[in-house]
Design a protein around this motif. Structure first.
Motif, PDB file in Angstrom:
ATOM      1  N   ASP A  44      26.987  14.389 -11.827  1.00 40.42           N
ATOM      2  CA  ASP A  44      25.533  14.338 -11.861  1.00 40.42           C
ATOM      3  C   ASP A  44      24.972  14.143 -13.262  1.00 40.42           C
ATOM      4  OD1 ASP A  44      25.375  14.672  -9.124  1.00 40.42           O
ATOM      5  OD2 ASP A  44      25.362  16.856  -9.280  1.00 40.42           O
ATOM      6  N   HIS A  45      25.766  14.395 -14.287  1.00 42.49           N
ATOM      7  CA  HIS A  45      25.251  14.337 -15.657  1.00 42.49           C
ATOM      8  C   HIS A  45      25.975  13.296 -16.509  1.00 42.49           C
ATOM      9  CE1 HIS A  45      24.270  18.425 -14.171  1.00 42.49           C
ATOM     10  NE2 HIS A  45      23.103  18.082 -14.674  1.00 42.49           N
ATOM     11  N   ILE A  46      26.420  12.229 -15.918  1.00 45.96           N
ATOM     12  CA  ILE A  46      27.143  11.183 -16.654  1.00 45.96           C
ATOM     13  C   ILE A  46      26.264  10.514 -17.712  1.00 45.96           C
ATOM     14  CG2 ILE A  46      28.290   8.941 -16.433  1.00 45.96           C
ATOM     15  CD1 ILE A  46      29.425   9.960 -13.788  1.00 45.96           C
ATOM     16  N   THR A  50      27.130  10.665 -21.689  1.00 50.06           N
ATOM     17  CA  THR A  50      27.357   9.425 -22.419  1.00 50.06           C
ATOM     18  C   THR A  50      26.444   9.336 -23.631  1.00 50.06           C
ATOM     19  OG1 THR A  50      27.981   8.324 -20.376  1.00 50.06           O
ATOM     20  CG2 THR A  50      27.384   6.911 -22.223  1.00 50.06           C
ATOM     21  N   LEU A  51      25.173   9.655 -23.444  1.00 49.93           N
ATOM     22  CA  LEU A  51      24.226   9.626 -24.555  1.00 49.93           C
ATOM     23  C   LEU A  51      24.595  10.648 -25.621  1.00 49.93           C
ATOM     24  CD1 LEU A  51      21.665   8.423 -25.716  1.00 49.93           C
ATOM     25  CD2 LEU A  51      20.372  10.150 -24.475  1.00 49.93           C
ATOM     26  N   GLN A  52      25.000  11.817 -25.202  1.00 48.67           N
ATOM     27  CA  GLN A  52      25.412  12.853 -26.156  1.00 48.67           C
ATOM     28  C   GLN A  52      26.639  12.392 -26.945  1.00 48.67           C
ATOM     29  OE1 GLN A  52      26.541  16.522 -24.305  1.00 48.67           O
ATOM     30  NE2 GLN A  52      26.433  17.676 -26.213  1.00 48.67           N
ATOM     31  N   PHE A  58      27.717   8.455 -33.526  1.00 49.25           N
ATOM     32  CA  PHE A  58      26.866   7.853 -34.540  1.00 49.25           C
ATOM     33  C   PHE A  58      26.708   8.785 -35.738  1.00 49.25           C
ATOM     34  CE2 PHE A  58      22.610   7.557 -36.399  1.00 49.25           C
ATOM     35  CZ  PHE A  58      22.644   6.273 -36.895  1.00 49.25           C
ATOM     36  N   ASN A  59      26.448  10.067 -35.468  1.00 50.90           N
ATOM     37  CA  ASN A  59      26.268  11.026 -36.558  1.00 50.90           C
ATOM     38  C   ASN A  59      27.541  11.205 -37.370  1.00 50.90           C
ATOM     39  OD1 ASN A  59      23.549  11.566 -36.210  1.00 50.90           O
ATOM     40  ND2 ASN A  59      23.932  13.141 -34.679  1.00 50.90           N
ATOM     41  N   ALA A  60      28.688  11.231 -36.727  1.00 50.44           N
ATOM     42  CA  ALA A  60      29.950  11.373 -37.455  1.00 50.44           C
ATOM     43  C   ALA A  60      30.202  10.156 -38.343  1.00 50.44           C
ATOM     44  CB  ALA A  60      31.100  11.561 -36.471  1.00 50.44           C
TER      45      ALA A  60
END
Length: 78
Positions: A44-46, A50-52, A58-60
């Motif tokens: 339910d939270h794919i 994915t966004l997380q 990106f931050n790394a």
């Protein structure tokens, strides 16, 4: 410039719609065991996972590049 913004926005919108339709199709047409194998137990939270993942990657990468630039230009200034 506005044409590019329009086409990029249209492409993103179509991508989101197609991804949602594909996910609905996969949920409707595949057995539960196969879906859990491919998509994982938390189906339910794919999109949020994915966004997380994209944001954390990106931050790394950004931090690594900042460290590289700080090291390079820090040595020049010293």
């Amino acid at each position: 410039m506005f044409k590019r913004i329009f086409w990029v926005g249209l492409g993103v919108s179509l991508g989101v719609v197609l991804a949602a339709k594909a996910q609905a199709y996969v949920r409707a047409k595949t057995p539960d065991a196969a879906r859990q194998f491919v998509l994982g137990p938390d189906q339910d939270h794919i999109p949020s996972r994915t966004l997380q993942g994209l944001v954390s990657e990106f931050n790394a990468t950004r931090r690594a590049r900042e460290d590289e630039l700080n090291q390079h230009y820090g040595e020049r200034l010293s």
